[in-house]
Design a protein around this motif. Sequence first.
Motif, PDB file in Angstrom:
ATOM      1  N   GLN A  51       3.539  -7.309 -12.023  1.00 39.43           N
ATOM      2  CA  GLN A  51       3.835  -8.210 -13.060  1.00 39.43           C
ATOM      3  C   GLN A  51       5.093  -8.868 -12.895  1.00 39.43           C
ATOM      4  O   GLN A  51       5.491  -9.962 -13.254  1.00 39.43           O
ATOM      5  N   ARG A  52       6.341  -7.927 -12.311  1.00 34.50           N
ATOM      6  CA  ARG A  52       7.451  -8.412 -12.293  1.00 34.50           C
ATOM      7  C   ARG A  52       7.569  -9.608 -11.122  1.00 34.50           C
ATOM      8  O   ARG A  52       8.093 -10.631 -11.513  1.00 34.50           O
ATOM      9  N   GLY A  69       2.944   5.387  -7.017  1.00 31.36           N
ATOM     10  CA  GLY A  69       1.506   5.480  -7.935  1.00 31.36           C
ATOM     11  C   GLY A  69       1.195   4.107  -8.333  1.00 31.36           C
ATOM     12  O   GLY A  69       1.993   3.025  -8.490  1.00 31.36           O
ATOM     13  N   HIS A  70      -0.298   3.877  -8.744  1.00 23.44           N
ATOM     14  CA  HIS A  70      -0.590   2.694  -9.186  1.00 23.44           C
ATOM     15  C   HIS A  70      -0.087   2.087 -10.328  1.00 23.44           C
ATOM     16  O   HIS A  70       0.140   0.810 -10.581  1.00 23.44           O
ATOM     17  N   PRO A  71       0.202   2.792 -11.489  1.00 24.21           N
ATOM     18  CA  PRO A  71       1.138   2.335 -12.458  1.00 24.21           C
ATOM     19  C   PRO A  71       2.349   1.603 -12.199  1.00 24.21           C
ATOM     20  O   PRO A  71       2.581   0.322 -12.879  1.00 24.21           O
ATOM     21  N   ALA A  72       3.198   2.273 -11.337  1.00 20.13           N
ATOM     22  CA  ALA A  72       4.360   1.424 -10.943  1.00 20.13           C
ATOM     23  C   ALA A  72       3.823   0.183  -9.938  1.00 20.13           C
ATOM     24  O   ALA A  72       4.733  -0.722 -10.258  1.00 20.13           O
ATOM     25  N   PRO A  85      12.989  -0.746  -6.136  1.00 20.74           N
ATOM     26  CA  PRO A  85      13.347   0.085  -4.978  1.00 20.74           C
ATOM     27  C   PRO A  85      11.844   0.478  -4.184  1.00 20.74           C
ATOM     28  O   PRO A  85      10.756   0.357  -4.752  1.00 20.74           O
ATOM     29  N   HIS A  86      11.958   0.639  -3.018  1.00 21.22           N
ATOM     30  CA  HIS A  86      10.589   1.106  -2.284  1.00 21.22           C
ATOM     31  C   HIS A  86      11.126   1.664  -0.856  1.00 21.22           C
ATOM     32  O   HIS A  86      11.619   1.384  -0.110  1.00 21.22           O
ATOM     33  N   LYS A 121       0.920  -1.225   0.081  1.00 16.01           N
ATOM     34  CA  LYS A 121       0.024   0.133   0.155  1.00 16.01           C
ATOM     35  C   LYS A 121       0.873   1.302  -0.066  1.00 16.01           C
ATOM     36  O   LYS A 121       0.621   2.280  -0.765  1.00 16.01           O
ATOM     37  N   THR A 122       1.811   1.165   0.605  1.00 13.60           N
ATOM     38  CA  THR A 122       2.876   2.477   0.797  1.00 13.60           C
ATOM     39  C   THR A 122       3.522   2.705  -0.182  1.00 13.60           C
ATOM     40  O   THR A 122       4.065   3.645  -0.775  1.00 13.60           O
ATOM     41  N   PHE A 123       3.788   1.214  -0.967  1.00  9.21           N
ATOM     42  CA  PHE A 123       4.768   1.435  -2.467  1.00  9.21           C
ATOM     43  C   PHE A 123       3.475   2.166  -3.489  1.00  9.21           C
ATOM     44  O   PHE A 123       4.148   3.517  -4.134  1.00  9.21           O
TER      45      PHE A 123
END
Length: 238
Positions: free
Chosen positions: A119-120, A110-113, A173-174, A103-105
Amino acid sequence: MAWVEEEVHRSETATDSELQLSDGRWVCKSISMLETGGWVTLYSDISEQKAAAQLLERLATRDSLTDLANRRVFDRTLETVFDTAKKTAENLSLMMIDVDHFKTFNDTYGHPAGDKALQRISAVLQASCRAGLDLVARYGGEEFAVILPGASLEECSAIAERMIVAVRDLHIPHAASPSFEIRVSIGVAEMRDDMVNSRELVERCDQALYEAKSAGRDTVRSWAGAQLSDRQSRRVSA
């Protein structure tokens, strides 16, 4: 000529049918008998209809973002393999995987990221499993599930360890995570003789996942011994 003779024989006896040509196209073969004793065979190109039907089938069984099996397929498959394992006394293990601090990611990048990260992650989860044996599914949101027919708890735990390392190796990265990179927590469970239905196996696996999160995340925990052995835990955390 041999093929022509076989085709003539099929036309004399067959009803309407579909066949795929060597170039990948699909045709529908319709046969109309004539009063004079012969027949007329009509071949119609139905490639577009076939493609549309296959697309609909895929949409009904695959998760649109990750292309993994969806929740519907997971539920149906787990129920089937659970019943089979009960009858045959074979092993059956289950794995629940949660992306840590997702959630914090999304809030940070952003949601696209977030979608790209999922997917990865789904790709390395799939690659870590036994090809043709295990079913990897998107369970919901940032949670995944894996059905492992014939796998013992030890085999399941070994695969889970590979997944932990594989996700780390992505180096996504996070900044809002304690590790500064995306990590996953995994719970594993094995079917027991006293389990009545597949839901019990899911509940035990959920419990193991909760224990993995409580232990600090980025680790594997198993139901049956509550925790992995110290040796396994050190190897996962390495």
